[in-house]
Design an enzyme around this catalytic site. Sequence first.
Site, mmCIF file in Angstrom:
data_model
loop_
_atom_site.group_PDB
_atom_site.id
_atom_site.type_symbol
_atom_site.label_atom_id
_atom_site.label_comp_id
_atom_site.label_asym_id
_atom_site.label_seq_id
_atom_site.Cartn_x
_atom_site.Cartn_y
_atom_site.Cartn_z
ATOM 1 N N HIS A 348 -2.445 -3.005 3.209
ATOM 2 C CA HIS A 348 -1.671 -2.913 1.967
ATOM 3 C C HIS A 348 -1.068 -4.242 1.548
ATOM 4 O O HIS A 348 -0.270 -4.281 0.613
ATOM 5 C CB HIS A 348 -0.530 -1.908 2.095
ATOM 6 N N ARG A 528 10.566 -2.055 -5.600
ATOM 7 C CA ARG A 528 11.349 -2.864 -4.675
ATOM 8 C C ARG A 528 11.599 -4.248 -5.267
ATOM 9 O O ARG A 528 10.788 -4.753 -6.049
ATOM 10 C CB ARG A 528 10.605 -2.989 -3.330
ATOM 11 N N LYS A 533 7.285 -9.901 -6.945
ATOM 12 C CA LYS A 533 7.259 -8.945 -8.059
ATOM 13 C C LYS A 533 7.956 -9.518 -9.300
ATOM 14 O O LYS A 533 7.859 -8.967 -10.391
ATOM 15 C CB LYS A 533 7.906 -7.620 -7.640
HETATM 16 C C1 26Y Z 1 6.084 -4.780 8.642
HETATM 17 C C2 26Y Z 1 6.944 -3.738 8.093
HETATM 18 C C3 26Y Z 1 8.395 -4.093 8.136
HETATM 19 C C4 26Y Z 1 6.523 -3.220 6.729
HETATM 20 C C5 26Y Z 1 7.084 -2.065 6.245
HETATM 21 C C6 26Y Z 1 6.693 -1.552 5.027
HETATM 22 C C7 26Y Z 1 5.543 -3.852 5.985
HETATM 23 C C8 26Y Z 1 5.151 -3.333 4.762
HETATM 24 C C9 26Y Z 1 5.727 -2.173 4.277
HETATM 25 C C10 26Y Z 1 5.349 -1.582 2.989
HETATM 26 C C11 26Y Z 1 4.401 -2.057 2.225
HETATM 27 C C12 26Y Z 1 4.070 -1.468 0.916
HETATM 28 O O1 26Y Z 1 4.724 -0.553 0.437
HETATM 29 N N1 26Y Z 1 3.010 -1.962 0.289
HETATM 30 C C13 26Y Z 1 2.588 -1.474 -1.006
HETATM 31 O O2 26Y Z 1 1.602 -0.477 -0.792
HETATM 32 C C14 26Y Z 1 1.243 0.145 -2.011
HETATM 33 C C15 26Y Z 1 0.273 1.272 -1.676
HETATM 34 O O3 26Y Z 1 -0.957 0.753 -1.325
HETATM 35 C C16 26Y Z 1 0.655 -0.852 -2.973
HETATM 36 O O4 26Y Z 1 0.419 -0.201 -4.194
HETATM 37 C C17 26Y Z 1 1.590 -2.036 -3.182
HETATM 38 O O5 26Y Z 1 0.939 -3.023 -3.953
HETATM 39 C C18 26Y Z 1 2.003 -2.598 -1.840
HETATM 40 O O6 26Y Z 1 2.969 -3.617 -2.018
#
Ligand code: 26Y
Length: 792
Positions: A348, A528, A533
């Site tokens: 992601h 977020r 962003k």
């Molecule tokens: C490493 C850890 C602390 C961590 C926790 C949460 C890393 C990343 C995340 C969350 C990431 C996230 O929400 N990514 C988003 O995923 C969406 C679904 O695919 C996308 O639409 C979006 O662009 C992306 O930022």
Amino acid sequence: MTAADLRDAILRHLAYELGTDPGHATLHDWRIALSLAVRDRLVDRWFAANSATRAAQPKRVYYLSMEFLIGRLLEDAIVNLRLEDQARGALADLGLELDAVVQNEPDAALGNGGLGRLAACFMESLATIGCPAFGYGIRYENGLFRQSFQDGRQVEEPEDWLSQFHAWEFERRDVAQEIRFGGEVTEKDGRAVWTGAEAVIAAAFDTPIIGWKGRWANTLRLWSAQPLHGFDLARFNRGEYAAAAEPEATARTISRVLYPDDTTGQGKELRLKQEYFFTAASLRDILRRFEEEGGALADLPKKAAIQLNDTHPAIAGPELVRLLHDERGMALDEAIATARGCLSYTNHTLMPEALERWSEDLMTRLLPRHMQLIERIDEAHAAEMPGRRVTLREHGEVKMGEIAFTMAHKVNGVSALHTDLMKETVFAELHRLHPDRIVNETNGVTPRRWVLSANPRLSRLITETIGEGWVDDLEQLEKLEASLSDPAFLDAYAKAKRENKADFADWLAAEQGVRVDPEALFDVQIKRIHEYKRQHLNILETVALWREIKANPGAGWVPRVKIFAGKAAPGYVFAKEIIHLINDVAEVLNADPVTSPYLKVLFLPNYNVSLAERLIPAADLSEQISTAGKEASGTGNMKFALNGAPTIGTLDGANVEIRERVGARNFFLFGMTAAEVEARRAVPDHAKLAIQADPRLGGALKAISQGAFSPKDRHRYRGVVANLTGQDYFLVCSDFTAYWDAQRRAEAAYADPDVWHRMAACNTARSGWFSSDRTIRGYMGDIWGTVPLVAE
Ligand code: 26Y
């Protein structure tokens, strides 16, 4: 079921579950009674699906995710069981309003943002399609923090969604797994034996997830951490009360709180424990189910498709190898191949700081056997792929992205652009070695929640125009194309939007005490808070616009309300400064008698799923303005397009695909492409050059740096301004002028209602492809090899 039946069921639950009579029931009591009455219907459908699955013993999907941002569940259940009229009628009989009862439910905020909400949309689509599936995650006691503002600054408080009775889950006391950490590895009869020193129990809580028309239901199984042994009675009897309770408290810490961070994979021991805890419990559960059905272990990939939602459950690779090899005696190579046959991984993000890495020291201490197996997997991969340069470890750290990739038979990105960039950047070398492994599955959103329930007015109009089939076949929205030149349809479309906006304005006045003109352009950026962003690009443009209006108030400005909402990770200082700045700007602008009729700024606190459901149907313009190449996909962008808010955006993530589908004329494109971003970064002093070239940008930055919005603390934004005028990694300055121009184009279009409503309706008619049903069918065909079942 009639309204009278449902009313009787509500009264029965009120009396016999809650022990309350109608004369004394609170809104909360009514909500629980209604939930239990609806739940009864849901459980019947759930049993039907479960027995069909038991009979067919099909391949199941297991979706492993640290986050499920499911929001409220009562409305979902009512809508999918098609009980809306009955519920309205039953409650009216009891002197209550359905909307008020539904809104009494707290949001289950077991996620940070996009990744968690995607998992929730996927669960709903899996159930709608009838694909037998389990979601596996953690039952956090405290979900994402509750946000408020104090003097414009973000304040975080714990979110305790479980403080009220949660009607949707069933505790499974018979399903529990013992999970161990630490300890050492010894050898017995040529086999490694890991004796973990510390143990906790993973206890299962099941929530049924019902699909459209109640045709199918799956289970979301969340694990709660509990102590292996209750409290220490001997110590308690000695009067050591705190010490007696300590083992319990320590164990429970694991499922206490969702990591409120989507920016960095900081080496936090608790986070690694959480990851292993739920992954290990889920894999054991999957193996237990498989073994109960009596298959040969080598056939596991024919029965289990295990999807890893990002690297958070990536320890599943080594753990599954351990379960097969150490605990069941399968040869190592075969265990690796079998695990790979089951596992697939969704990436992601390409941002290096969000790709998880764990220190080898921590891993060795917490998961010593896994550390050994990672080395063995690394060696096996090297043997398989001579000449390979990738390793799973580097600089004393293990790289979870590489482990997930190596242990998966398919790896997917979440939009076409993101998948291409994965192949070219983070996984370039692994992609060269495994050219068929990376596939694209562009994200989607569930139309049941994001159109049907969130936007009843638009939904009614669509159904009147093209029939009801769109709800589970969203590409039927194309049929609206024929009405796009029908003035009566466009009038009705405009009316629905106008009424949604009026509702939202009323809510704002009642809940937030702010008045806005429903005729103004509602310009919305909700997500977020993150530098990539670029909420700060938006607020800079706002400040520049304010200065222009001030200089020339009579120039016929299009009234606009800029609406922001979103949380910043508690440790992300810069993101919190952006929130503070937006709030400070809002205070000055909203109090300006000259400009405020044309320009208002709102930052709504505590953004969550429910607020999104309220806001998106009322939005005119969707802000999707990330630095190209940084937003993997976005899913809010899809929700806005479906609900008739055209995008102002960059060529990033799924914006690219949205623009292709809705048409370039119905999308306000601006800014550098991902390739141009790379080139621009190499230009010395790129920010300074951009500032020199556009006095509006220079003027806005100067106003901020001179304290126009922080008169009592003039240097408050020195850091923000220094960042933007200095390195400006996210190229806010270099994209400013193009953004300004795109905003003016949007305004001009909005000023002509005929043009605007047609554009908005085009967005609805042409976004049907962004249903998560389509996404899930893609996973089923390309990655999982599963087919739908039918319940009796
Ligand atoms: C490493 C850890 C602390 C961590 C926790 C949460 C890393 C990343 C995340 C969350 C990431 C996230 O929400 N990514 C988003 O995923 C969406 C679904 O695919 C996308 O639409 C979006 O662009 C992306 O930022």
